[in-house]
Structures are given as structure tokens and as C-alpha cells.
Motif scaffolding. Structure first.
Motif, mmCIF file in Angstrom:
data_model
loop_
_atom_site.group_PDB
_atom_site.id
_atom_site.type_symbol
_atom_site.label_atom_id
_atom_site.label_comp_id
_atom_site.label_asym_id
_atom_site.label_seq_id
_atom_site.Cartn_x
_atom_site.Cartn_y
_atom_site.Cartn_z
ATOM 1 N N ALA A 8 0.904 -1.176 0.022
ATOM 2 C CA ALA A 8 -0.116 -0.031 -0.047
ATOM 3 C C ALA A 8 0.915 1.275 0.057
ATOM 4 O O ALA A 8 1.759 1.548 0.618
ATOM 5 N N THR A 9 0.610 2.058 -0.828
ATOM 6 C CA THR A 9 1.353 3.165 -1.123
ATOM 7 C C THR A 9 0.824 4.493 -0.497
ATOM 8 O O THR A 9 -0.474 4.777 -0.548
ATOM 9 N N VAL A 10 1.522 5.269 0.528
ATOM 10 C CA VAL A 10 1.052 6.167 1.180
ATOM 11 C C VAL A 10 0.995 7.551 0.496
ATOM 12 O O VAL A 10 2.012 7.780 -0.189
ATOM 13 N N ARG A 11 -0.424 8.091 0.144
ATOM 14 C CA ARG A 11 -0.342 9.051 -0.917
ATOM 15 C C ARG A 11 -1.063 10.329 0.093
ATOM 16 O O ARG A 11 -1.758 10.177 0.744
ATOM 17 N N LEU A 29 -13.617 0.499 9.262
ATOM 18 C CA LEU A 29 -13.351 -0.937 8.607
ATOM 19 C C LEU A 29 -11.849 -1.282 8.370
ATOM 20 O O LEU A 29 -11.714 -2.182 9.102
ATOM 21 N N LEU A 30 -10.937 -0.318 8.050
ATOM 22 C CA LEU A 30 -9.589 -0.601 7.877
ATOM 23 C C LEU A 30 -8.812 -0.591 9.044
ATOM 24 O O LEU A 30 -7.816 -1.175 9.378
ATOM 25 N N GLN A 31 -8.879 0.145 10.238
ATOM 26 C CA GLN A 31 -8.606 0.140 11.192
ATOM 27 C C GLN A 31 -8.770 -0.765 12.448
ATOM 28 O O GLN A 31 -8.621 -0.658 13.675
ATOM 29 N N SER A 32 -9.648 -1.645 12.095
ATOM 30 C CA SER A 32 -10.362 -2.449 13.018
ATOM 31 C C SER A 32 -9.399 -3.865 13.137
ATOM 32 O O SER A 32 -9.175 -4.557 12.296
ATOM 33 N N ALA A 33 -8.902 -4.114 14.509
ATOM 34 C CA ALA A 33 -8.281 -5.269 14.635
ATOM 35 C C ALA A 33 -9.160 -6.658 14.631
ATOM 36 O O ALA A 33 -8.846 -7.485 14.493
ATOM 37 N N ILE A 55 -9.389 6.000 -0.065
ATOM 38 C CA ILE A 55 -9.315 4.514 0.156
ATOM 39 C C ILE A 55 -7.788 4.232 0.052
ATOM 40 O O ILE A 55 -7.364 3.671 1.284
ATOM 41 N N ASN A 56 -7.127 4.881 -0.685
ATOM 42 C CA ASN A 56 -5.490 4.432 -0.745
ATOM 43 C C ASN A 56 -4.907 5.156 0.213
ATOM 44 O O ASN A 56 -4.136 4.568 0.880
ATOM 45 N N SER A 57 -5.505 6.238 0.851
ATOM 46 C CA SER A 57 -4.677 6.849 2.083
ATOM 47 C C SER A 57 -4.778 6.014 3.214
ATOM 48 O O SER A 57 -3.944 6.330 4.396
ATOM 49 N N LEU A 58 -5.766 5.301 3.273
ATOM 50 C CA LEU A 58 -6.004 4.423 4.573
ATOM 51 C C LEU A 58 -5.609 3.024 4.534
ATOM 52 O O LEU A 58 -5.461 2.375 5.570
ATOM 53 N N LEU A 59 -5.215 2.600 3.362
ATOM 54 C CA LEU A 59 -4.863 1.344 3.331
ATOM 55 C C LEU A 59 -3.702 0.933 3.966
ATOM 56 O O LEU A 59 -3.717 -0.397 4.523
#
Length: 341
Positions: A8-11, A29-33, A55-59
Motif C-alpha cells: 500500500a502506497t501512502v499518498r 473498517l480498515l483500522q479494526s483489529a 481509500i488509498n490513504s487508509l490502506l
């Protein structure tokens, strides 16, 4: 097909009020363990509004939290194409196994599957399998679920069963903040007064605002003029335009740079030696011409404009990581006369 994990690329991404609800939904959704509730987020908004960027900023958060998890991000057209190839080669079971074991599936431009009932049913089964084993999914579209007329009702129900978040067009203040953010990131020498002119007169998408700033900088470099109020107004009035080029001319120059042929770039060849120059040609055609995504796709003998969107996204990501590719793109632009030699 073997299992693979993507990077995942941080943009850079700036959150505005128009993004807040969608950003919160994707973040949770993405930060849930653990397994989030709900497990699916459906984001909709006009083309270029920032769905992919959000989306890409959080992947990277997801990858950091689940370093060993398998996940995939693709357009719905790519899903359909891979399903068709698997069906033709009688490898549907392998295709299904690879996708249904994912921890996360990001599927963009779902509206492109309209009227493709068999593909929709396959997607429905894929989503059900992913969610059943505790996985998650993010779906994007230009339309809310209720406006997907020619879709399986069960699939629409799955979308409604998740969080549905719309992204509205940016208002004036958000457009101004975005322009300031982009100008600072791209190091474009332009003052806030001139950015205000653009924000007031151009009610367009983030993607279009970014392209406009890049064009403005290109013209200023060619004419060797400072980007002041008069210059910006002339540009907005259409009196200053970048040098005209075409997809055909861009592709010829790309072929020379990458030492390949026009026939190869426009073929179905998927080797990396051909895919990279093809994506560069698509990326530059989108940036430097007024051609529509559909026309660009047609030139390269592609059935759907989603291929062009994917190419632009891939090259943009690669440019941030590869100085060599940046130099190649710069040389191509010089040969096209976009930047002075």
C-alpha cells in the motif's frame, strides 16, 4: 494463481467536510483489529471526486494492522475480465479460491458491471464468502445502490447491508483548501489570491482541479511567465492553453523511449515490458489531451475505460517511488514539447 499480498502506497490526502462520513466509515473498517460491523462499505460519488484517493490513504493502516493478510484492490472491469479468463481456461475454482480467502477486497467502479448478470452472481458469491469468513469489502461507484437498475437484487441488498456513504461535490472553501494543498505539495509558485480565482470560477472535481493546476504550471514554464492574477485569469478564460498533442503522438514518443512498437502497445500482450509503456501512454494521454477515458481506451483496443483509470492510478503510484520512471516521463514530455528543453 498463487496467493499474493499487495503493498500500500501512502499518498497525501486532505479530509474535507464532503469526505468526512465516507472517511470515517472506511477508517473504522480498515483500522479494526477484529471483525468490524458492518463488514462492507459502499462509497459513491461523481468520477474524480476522490473515492480512490480516500481509500488509498487508509490502506497502509490496514496493512500495518494485518501484515500477513491477503488483500486485493481492482476495478470491477478487472474482476469481470479475470472471471472471463478463468471461465475460458476452466480455472474458475482456482479463481474463486484466490478471491474468497481474502481478508479485504477493494472493488472500484461497480457500475461497470451493469447488465453482466453472470459476473454479478459470481461477485455476490465472492462477497458472501469473504464476509462469512470474517473478511471485509469496500465497493465504489458513481451511483448509490438504489440507482443500479440492471443489477441483481441480492447484490444490491448486500451493498445496502453495509455503510453507504456518498461524497458530494466540493464547495468553494473546500476547493480553495484543496488547491492550496496541491500547490504546496507540487511546489507550484502560486499565491492564495490566484488560487481563490480558480476556486471561485471552477466548480469541478478534485481530479480536474489537480489537472488544471498542472496545466497552469506547464503553460507558465513554456511561456516563462509568473503565475500572477492576470496570467491565471487569461488561462481560465481559455486564452492560454498548453501545446496541443494527441494520444497517437504521445504513444509514438513512448514507444521510442521504451524501445517498443505501436503494435505491441495496442496489442493484448500483458508482459511487463509492454504493460509499463502502455500504462505510461494512457497516463500521459489522460494528462495532456482532452480525450475522454472511453476514447483513450478505444485507441489502445481496450473494451472499457476502467483500464485507463487503473493505468493512471498505477503510474501515479509508481512515479512516487521510482526516480527512473519520473525521468522517463520527463523526457517524453520534453519530446512532446510540453516542457522546454
Amino acid at each position: 494463481m498463487s496467493k499474493s499480498r499487495q503493498s500500500a502506497t501512502v499518498r497525501p490526502f486532505k479530509i474535507f467536510n464532503e469526505y468526512q462520513y465516507a472517511f470515517t466509515a472506511v477508517s473504522q473498517l480498515l483500522q479494526s483489529a477484529d471483525v468490524p460491523d458492518p463488514q462492507l462499505v459502499y462509497i459513491y460519488g461523481p468520477s474524480g471526486c476522490g473515492k480512490s484517493a480516500l481509500i488509498n490513504s487508509l490502506l497502509p493502516d490496514f496493512v500495518a494492522l494485518h501484515p500477513n493478510a491477503d488483500w486485493n484492490s481492482m476495478t470491477a472491469s478487472e474482476f469481470a475480465a479475470k472471471y472471463a479468463v478463468a471461465s475460458k481456461n476452466k480455472k474458475i475454482a482456482t479463481f474463486q479460491q484466490k478471491l474468497r480467502e481474502l481478508k479485504l477486497l477493494v472493488l472500484e467502479d461497480i457500475h461497470s458491471l451493469e447488465n453482466r448478470m453472470h459476473t454479478q452472481l459470481e461477485l455476490l458469491s465472492t462477497l458472501d464468502a469473504i464476509l462469512k469468513q470474517g473478511g471485509t469489502a469496500i465497493i465504489t461507484s458513481t451511483r448509490p445502490p438504489g440507482e443500479l437498475i440492471h443489477f441483481q437484487k441480492k447484490l444490491i441488498n448486500r451493498f445496502h447491508g453495509g455503510v453507504c456513504a456518498g461524497i458530494a461535490p466540493l464547495k468553494y472553501q473546500s476547493r480553495l483548501e484543496l488547491l492550496k494543498f496541491l500547490a504546496d505539495f507540487e511546489q507550484i509558485p502560486i499565491k492564495e489570491k490566484e488560487l481563490t480565482l480558480i476556486a471561485q470560477q471552477k466548480e469541478c472535481s478534485p481530479r480536474e482541479l489537480s489537472a488544471l493546476l498542472n496545466q497552469l504550471q506547464t503553460v507558465s514554464r513554456i511561456q516563462q511567465k509568473r503565475i500572477d492574477g492576470r496570467f491565471v485569469q487569461e488561462f481560465l478564460d481559455g486564452n492560454l492553453t498548453p501545446p496541443r498533442t494527441s494520444t497517437a503522438k504521445i504513444t509514438r514518443v513512448v514507444c521510442r523511449e521504451f524501445k517498443t512498437s505501436l503494435a505491441q502497445i495496442r496489442s493484448a500482450n500483458r508482459s511487463q515490458q509492454i504493460v509499463l509503456p502502455r500504462q505510461c501512454a494512457m497516463f500521459l494521454s489522460r494528462e495532456l489531451t482532452g480525450e475522454s477515458l472511453a476514447n483513450i481506451a478505444n485507441y489502445f483496443n481496450r473494451k472499457n475505460h476502467s483500464t485507463v483509470i487503473h493505468a493512471c492510478r498505477q503510474i501515479q503510484n509508481d512515479l512516487e517511488k521510482s526516480p527512473g520512471l519520473r525521468q522517463q516521463i520527463s523526457r517524453i514530455k520534453q519530446q512532446l514539447g510540453v516542457y522546454p528543453l
